[in-house]
Scaffold this active site. Structure first.
Site, PDB file in Angstrom:
ATOM      1  N   CYS A  65       7.894   6.759  -2.579  1.00 41.77           N
ATOM      2  CA  CYS A  65       9.260   6.230  -2.491  1.00 41.77           C
ATOM      3  C   CYS A  65       9.454   5.472  -1.184  1.00 41.77           C
ATOM      4  O   CYS A  65       9.019   5.936  -0.125  1.00 41.77           O
ATOM      5  CB  CYS A  65      10.277   7.369  -2.576  1.00 41.77           C
ATOM      6  N   CYS A  69      14.920   9.417   3.029  1.00 41.17           N
ATOM      7  CA  CYS A  69      15.753  10.619   2.969  1.00 41.17           C
ATOM      8  C   CYS A  69      15.015  11.798   3.611  1.00 41.17           C
ATOM      9  O   CYS A  69      13.924  12.185   3.167  1.00 41.17           O
ATOM     10  CB  CYS A  69      16.101  10.942   1.522  1.00 41.17           C
ATOM     11  N   CYS A  72      13.469  14.903   1.668  1.00 42.72           N
ATOM     12  CA  CYS A  72      12.710  14.642   0.448  1.00 42.72           C
ATOM     13  C   CYS A  72      11.206  14.628   0.674  1.00 42.72           C
ATOM     14  O   CYS A  72      10.698  13.923   1.546  1.00 42.72           O
ATOM     15  CB  CYS A  72      13.164  13.306  -0.149  1.00 42.72           C
ATOM     16  N   CYS A 109      16.433  15.945 -18.052  1.00 45.06           N
ATOM     17  CA  CYS A 109      16.766  15.019 -16.980  1.00 45.06           C
ATOM     18  C   CYS A 109      15.517  14.231 -16.603  1.00 45.06           C
ATOM     19  O   CYS A 109      14.523  14.809 -16.174  1.00 45.06           O
ATOM     20  CB  CYS A 109      17.305  15.773 -15.772  1.00 45.06           C
ATOM     21  N   CYS A 142      19.703  12.877 -19.513  1.00 34.51           N
ATOM     22  CA  CYS A 142      20.281  12.357 -18.279  1.00 34.51           C
ATOM     23  C   CYS A 142      19.204  11.559 -17.549  1.00 34.51           C
ATOM     24  O   CYS A 142      18.038  11.963 -17.517  1.00 34.51           O
ATOM     25  CB  CYS A 142      20.759  13.495 -17.390  1.00 34.51           C
ATOM     26  N   CYS A 202      27.097  12.746 -13.017  1.00 35.58           N
ATOM     27  CA  CYS A 202      26.666  13.968 -12.359  1.00 35.58           C
ATOM     28  C   CYS A 202      26.390  13.641 -10.907  1.00 35.58           C
ATOM     29  O   CYS A 202      25.663  12.691 -10.608  1.00 35.58           O
ATOM     30  CB  CYS A 202      25.414  14.504 -13.030  1.00 35.58           C
ATOM     31  N   ARG A 272      26.068  23.497 -11.327  1.00 35.96           N
ATOM     32  CA  ARG A 272      24.676  23.849 -11.603  1.00 35.96           C
ATOM     33  C   ARG A 272      23.986  24.333 -10.331  1.00 35.96           C
ATOM     34  O   ARG A 272      24.052  23.679  -9.295  1.00 35.96           O
ATOM     35  CB  ARG A 272      23.919  22.645 -12.171  1.00 35.96           C
TER      36      ARG A 272
END
Length: 421
Positions: A65, A69, A72, A109, A142, A202, A272
């Site tokens: 990626c 972040c 992560c 998801c 999702c 979400c 959740r």
């Protein structure tokens, strides 16, 4: 306790607590913790009964990626020893999803690392959605693909996606301390794009990154204003090889207070328990079911979760039931309204307080962390089920970091080994 009586009354009326009341929940003592859980549990049962919705993650593209972040394991410059692979083919993703659906999951998801999808990526995911839905009647799907460009949410909706996840993660004031390659406003914009396209939005948070109580209240109040159908609450797992590797700030008791505060602020929304529940809640996980009405089943994106069999046993032993495919997750006023998410009369109403808006059910994800998980979701699925990981030789001291409970995912999507579901 007058505070808790007030919060229960407000929760049953979908009335927003004050900031002071939300902060007071986080400041309650361990002696009052069971009272806090019991009070928030009344609100949870009023809107969702004793049902627990199961969700299953499929990591379509792992690692590599370009975003930074800090939480992560897939971030730019991450030295975490995670699985790295490019896009799964639609049939591979569908096969991975089938394992979770066979285990009782109601929603799949689909997550991909990266800043956001190209149009070609949207085509790929659209083909994957079709493959999953062709083989599994009634399944919810999702997508969690990062920041969306104009028109992409509509294309995903046309392809059959039911929901889109993109987490706010932390307060606007501290967002720049966590990520520099995109902004808090970028994330808000993507959630709004999902709303506008008719997708069930979400969006959630990550706790344990060194934030203050005020930051936690800020982000949950911001989520209420955005009015997602689903709010995933993640608990940071500090992966070795990431900038937050030393941030072990959570106890089971604090996690329960955070979940309770979220339930009081967003009473009629799917809350959740997402990444990190096994590592931080540990043996207190059953209590958390009195606060949240949704969990992920089995493994997460880059880390292992509790054995799927243990999840199902925990739900049954705690007196709850797995939500069936024929059951509607959200309360009627949210699930049956025709306006779609975010169409309430006032922009600040949020979390179901709007007059007659609402949508289907929600999910939990984010551009850097995917479905609210790979910042540290879960740990090893030892042979006996139970909580997670290999037990230490002696009982850990209170507050001691449980690094022994963190295990990198080595099975499922992107490997030749069967997934844990």
């Amino acid at each position: 306790m007058d505070l808790l009586n007030t919060l229960v009354d407000k929760g049953l009326r979908r009335e927003l607590p004050t900031r002071e009341e939300a902060l007071a929940v986080l400041a309650t003592s361990d002696d009052d913790l069971l009272d806090v859980v019991a009070a928030a549990g009344k609100v949870r049962r009023h809107w969702f009964g004793r049902r627990v919705k199961l969700n299953y993650l499929v990591n379509l593209k792992s690692g590599l990626c370009p975003e930074d972040c800090s939480y992560c394991s897939q971030r730019l410059g991450s030295k975490a020893d995670i699985l790295k692979y490019t896009w799964l083919k639609p049939d591979e993703a569908s096969q991975a999803a089938s394992a979770g659906l066979a285990g009782g999951a109601k929603r799949v998801c689909l997550v991909a690392s990266g800043r956001g999808p190209t149009d070609r990526d949207v085509d790929r995911v659209s083909q994957t959605i079709k493959a999953i839905k062709d083989q599994n009647e009634g399944v919810e799907v999702c997508a969690c693909l990062g920041l969306l460009s104009d028109g992409q949410a509509e294309r995903l909706r046309e392809a059959g996606a039911d929901a889109y996840n993109h987490n706010l993660n932390t307060s606007e004031a501290t967002y720049g301390d966590i990520t520099t390659t995109h902004t808090y406003a970028d994330r808000v914009d993507t959630v709004q794009k999902a709303h506008a396209a008719g997708l069930s939005a979400c969006s959630g948070l990550i706790a344990g990154m060194g934030e203050s109580d005020e930051d936690l209240v800020d982000v949950v109040f911001s989520l209420r204003a955005l009015d997602p159908d689903s709010v995933p609450v993640n608990f940071l797992i500090p992966f070795e090889g990431t900038p937050l590797a030393q941030e072990w700030n959570l106890s089971p008791q604090r996690c329960l207070r955070i979940l309770a505060m979220t339930r009081f602020v967003c009473p009629d929304v799917e809350v959740r328990i997402a990444g990190g529940r096994e590592v931080h809640l540990r043996h207190m996980q059953p209590l958390a079911l009195h606060l949240a009405n949704s969990i992920f089943l089995g493994d997460y994106l880059t880390s292992e979760g509790q054995a799927g069999k243990a999840d199902l046993e925990m739900i049954a032993d705690a007196g709850f039931e797995v939500e069936g495919a024929e059951q509607v997750t959200l309360p009627e006023h949210r699930a049956t309204a025709g306006g779609g998410c975010g169409s309430h009369e006032s922009a600040g109403a949020g979390c179901g307080a709007h007059a007659g808006a609402g949508h289907e059910s929600g999910e939990g994800v984010d551009a850097g962390a995917g479905c609210g998980s790979h910042e540290g979701g879960g740990c090893g699925s030892h042979e006996g089920g139970g909580v997670c990981g290999t037990a230490p030789a002696s009982a850990p001291a209170a507050g001691e970091p449980r690094t022994d409970l963190v295990a990198v995912r080595r099975r499922g999507a992107g490997t030749d080994l069967a997934p844990n579901a």
